[in-house]
Design a protein around this motif. Structure first.
Motif, PDB file in Angstrom:
ATOM      1  N   ARG A 227      13.594   3.138  -5.488  1.00  0.00           N
ATOM      2  CA  ARG A 227      12.442   2.555  -4.818  1.00  0.00           C
ATOM      3  C   ARG A 227      12.554   1.034  -4.873  1.00  0.00           C
ATOM      4  N   ASN A 228      12.142   0.394  -3.814  1.00  0.00           N
ATOM      5  CA  ASN A 228      12.177  -1.060  -3.760  1.00  0.00           C
ATOM      6  C   ASN A 228      10.795  -1.615  -4.098  1.00  0.00           C
ATOM      7  N   GLU A 229      10.756  -2.857  -4.531  1.00  0.00           N
ATOM      8  CA  GLU A 229       9.492  -3.521  -4.821  1.00  0.00           C
ATOM      9  C   GLU A 229       9.697  -5.033  -4.756  1.00  0.00           C
ATOM     10  N   PRO A 230       8.619  -5.806  -4.692  1.00  0.00           N
ATOM     11  CA  PRO A 230       8.748  -7.242  -4.455  1.00  0.00           C
ATOM     12  C   PRO A 230       9.626  -7.997  -5.446  1.00  0.00           C
TER      13      PRO A 230
ATOM     14  N   LEU B   9       2.636  -4.174 -11.315  1.00  0.00           N
ATOM     15  CA  LEU B   9       3.738  -4.401 -10.381  1.00  0.00           C
ATOM     16  C   LEU B   9       3.737  -5.843  -9.885  1.00  0.00           C
ATOM     17  N   ILE B  10       2.573  -6.355  -9.576  1.00  0.00           N
ATOM     18  CA  ILE B  10       2.456  -7.755  -9.147  1.00  0.00           C
ATOM     19  C   ILE B  10       2.911  -8.685 -10.266  1.00  0.00           C
ATOM     20  N   ALA B  11       2.514  -8.384 -11.489  1.00  0.00           N
ATOM     21  CA  ALA B  11       2.914  -9.217 -12.631  1.00  0.00           C
ATOM     22  C   ALA B  11       4.428  -9.188 -12.822  1.00  0.00           C
ATOM     23  N   ALA B  12       5.049  -8.032 -12.605  1.00  0.00           N
ATOM     24  CA  ALA B  12       6.505  -7.925 -12.720  1.00  0.00           C
ATOM     25  C   ALA B  12       7.202  -8.804 -11.695  1.00  0.00           C
ATOM     26  N   ALA B  13       6.647  -8.878 -10.493  1.00  0.00           N
ATOM     27  CA  ALA B  13       7.206  -9.762  -9.470  1.00  0.00           C
ATOM     28  C   ALA B  13       7.039 -11.222  -9.874  1.00  0.00           C
ATOM     29  N   GLN B  14       5.874 -11.557 -10.384  1.00  0.00           N
ATOM     30  CA  GLN B  14       5.641 -12.945 -10.805  1.00  0.00           C
ATOM     31  C   GLN B  14       6.583 -13.362 -11.925  1.00  0.00           C
ATOM     32  N   GLU B  15       6.865 -12.440 -12.829  1.00  0.00           N
ATOM     33  CA  GLU B  15       7.769 -12.749 -13.935  1.00  0.00           C
ATOM     34  C   GLU B  15       9.181 -13.084 -13.455  1.00  0.00           C
TER      35      GLU B  15
ATOM     36  N   ASP C  12       0.814  -1.216   0.000  1.00  0.00           N
ATOM     37  CA  ASP C  12       0.000   0.000   0.000  1.00  0.00           C
ATOM     38  C   ASP C  12       0.850   1.270   0.000  1.00  0.00           C
ATOM     39  N   ARG C  13       2.159   1.136   0.121  1.00  0.00           N
ATOM     40  CA  ARG C  13       3.045   2.294   0.151  1.00  0.00           C
ATOM     41  C   ARG C  13       3.954   2.382  -1.071  1.00  0.00           C
ATOM     42  N   LEU C  14       3.774   1.513  -2.023  1.00  0.00           N
ATOM     43  CA  LEU C  14       4.663   1.477  -3.178  1.00  0.00           C
ATOM     44  C   LEU C  14       4.341   2.590  -4.172  1.00  0.00           C
ATOM     45  N   ASP C  15       5.381   3.062  -4.834  1.00  0.00           N
ATOM     46  CA  ASP C  15       5.232   4.060  -5.901  1.00  0.00           C
ATOM     47  C   ASP C  15       4.894   3.327  -7.194  1.00  0.00           C
ATOM     48  N   LEU C  16       3.704   3.527  -7.676  1.00  0.00           N
ATOM     49  CA  LEU C  16       3.246   2.814  -8.867  1.00  0.00           C
ATOM     50  C   LEU C  16       3.452   3.610 -10.148  1.00  0.00           C
ATOM     51  N   THR C  17       4.144   4.751 -10.046  1.00  0.00           N
ATOM     52  CA  THR C  17       4.341   5.600 -11.218  1.00  0.00           C
ATOM     53  C   THR C  17       4.941   4.845 -12.405  1.00  0.00           C
ATOM     54  N   PRO C  18       5.980   4.016 -12.195  1.00  0.00           N
ATOM     55  CA  PRO C  18       6.559   3.296 -13.339  1.00  0.00           C
ATOM     56  C   PRO C  18       5.588   2.315 -13.989  1.00  0.00           C
ATOM     57  N   TYR C  19       4.512   1.978 -13.285  1.00  0.00           N
ATOM     58  CA  TYR C  19       3.525   1.036 -13.805  1.00  0.00           C
ATOM     59  C   TYR C  19       2.216   1.739 -14.167  1.00  0.00           C
ATOM     60  N   GLY C  20       2.299   3.049 -14.360  1.00  0.00           N
ATOM     61  CA  GLY C  20       1.113   3.799 -14.728  1.00  0.00           C
ATOM     62  C   GLY C  20       0.043   3.783 -13.662  1.00  0.00           C
ATOM     63  N   GLY C  21       0.471   3.644 -12.405  1.00  0.00           N
ATOM     64  CA  GLY C  21      -0.477   3.612 -11.305  1.00  0.00           C
ATOM     65  C   GLY C  21      -1.202   2.292 -11.146  1.00  0.00           C
TER      66      GLY C  21
END
Length: 258
Positions: A219-222, A24-30, A10-19
């Motif tokens: 920024r970090n992400e899963p 972002l979840i799909a990028a982690a799964q990949e 809930d605190r992640l910056d979603l700007t690179p994923y167009g919000g």
């Protein structure tokens, strides 16, 4: 497959994923991430964290109040028990614990809150996600006095010494390692990684914080939990697949009772 055992979706910056959190979840799964534990830190964000767990099959939730957020709202044992028992995908209590790094003037309030979380965990047989910083002796003492050694929990984003890790492990706790392990000045964390029994090891991002090398300062992400896994695997002389299976099995055993 990899598990990010501690992050703040809930605190992640979603700007690179167009919000779009879906992307972002799909990028982690990949990159091989198939489970994420999204951590609550306050009364205010508890519902949002649980909603994310409901929205995504691979996401689980915790519920609790971070030691640096207790001034914004305290919780009772009954609150925590209700929030856990009323939501099937809430698998942990916390993030709770002690943080004396910035200011130790509210030590007593932090300790009282930590005890409430430990006692609720014992009642519900739910593992505790523990934040500890500059509070080694008090953290261990309160776990020893008020914790349930059957359900136990994890010291997350561990940055203390091997002595503390060993004492926590002896009380049935796991140790979770973040991207800090890749930092040049994190020799103490690498010492823990060198010594920890593999059956007590978890990995995490703590996203959006503490991105691992080579992403440090960003920024970090899963999806970057893979860098943490790769680093630890090489350090311990394991393949990535071996390290992924070990830490995934540990996550399942602790949080999903598998």
């Amino acid at each position: 497959m990899l598990v990010d055992s501690h992050c703040h979706l809930d605190r992640l910056d979603l700007t690179p994923y167009g919000g779009d959190l879906d992307k972002l979840i799909a990028a982690a799964q990949e990159r091989g991430v198939d489970r994420i534990l999204c951590i609550a830190i306050s009364v205010e964000n508890r519902a949002a964290v649980q909603q994310l767990a409901d929205q995504y099959e691979m996401v689980y939730a915790s519920t609790g109040v971070h030691p640096l957020d207790i001034d914004a709202g305290r919780v009772s044992i009954d609150d925590l028990c209700q929030w856990v028992q009323g939501h099937t995908k809430t698998v942990a209590i916390g993030e709770t614990g002690l943080d004396y790094y910035y200011d130790d003037k509210n030590k007593l309030a932090q300790q009282e809150s930590f005890v409430v979380h430990l006692q609720a965990a014992g009642i519900t047989k739910t593992p505790v996600v523990v934040h500890t910083r500059n509070a080694k002796q008090d953290t261990l003492a309160l776990i020893r006095e008020h914790g349930d050694l059957e359900s136990a929990g994890v010291l997350h984003c561990f940055t203390e010494d091997w002595d503390m890790a060993k004492k926590a492990i002896d009380m049935n706790y796991y140790i979770s390692i973040s991207g800090i392990v890749t930092f040049k000045n994190a020799g103490n964390v690498r010492e823990v990684v060198k010594n920890i029994p593999l059956e007590r090891l978890l990995i995490e991002t703590d996203a959006p914080y503490l991105a691992p090398v080579p992403h440090r300062g960003k920024r970090n992400e899963p999806k970057y939990v893979r860098e943490v896994a790769e680093y630890i695997a090489e350090y311990r002389g394991l393949s990535l697949a071996e390290l992924a299976k070990i830490t995934s099995d540990n996550f399942d055993h602790l949080f999903l009772k598998a």
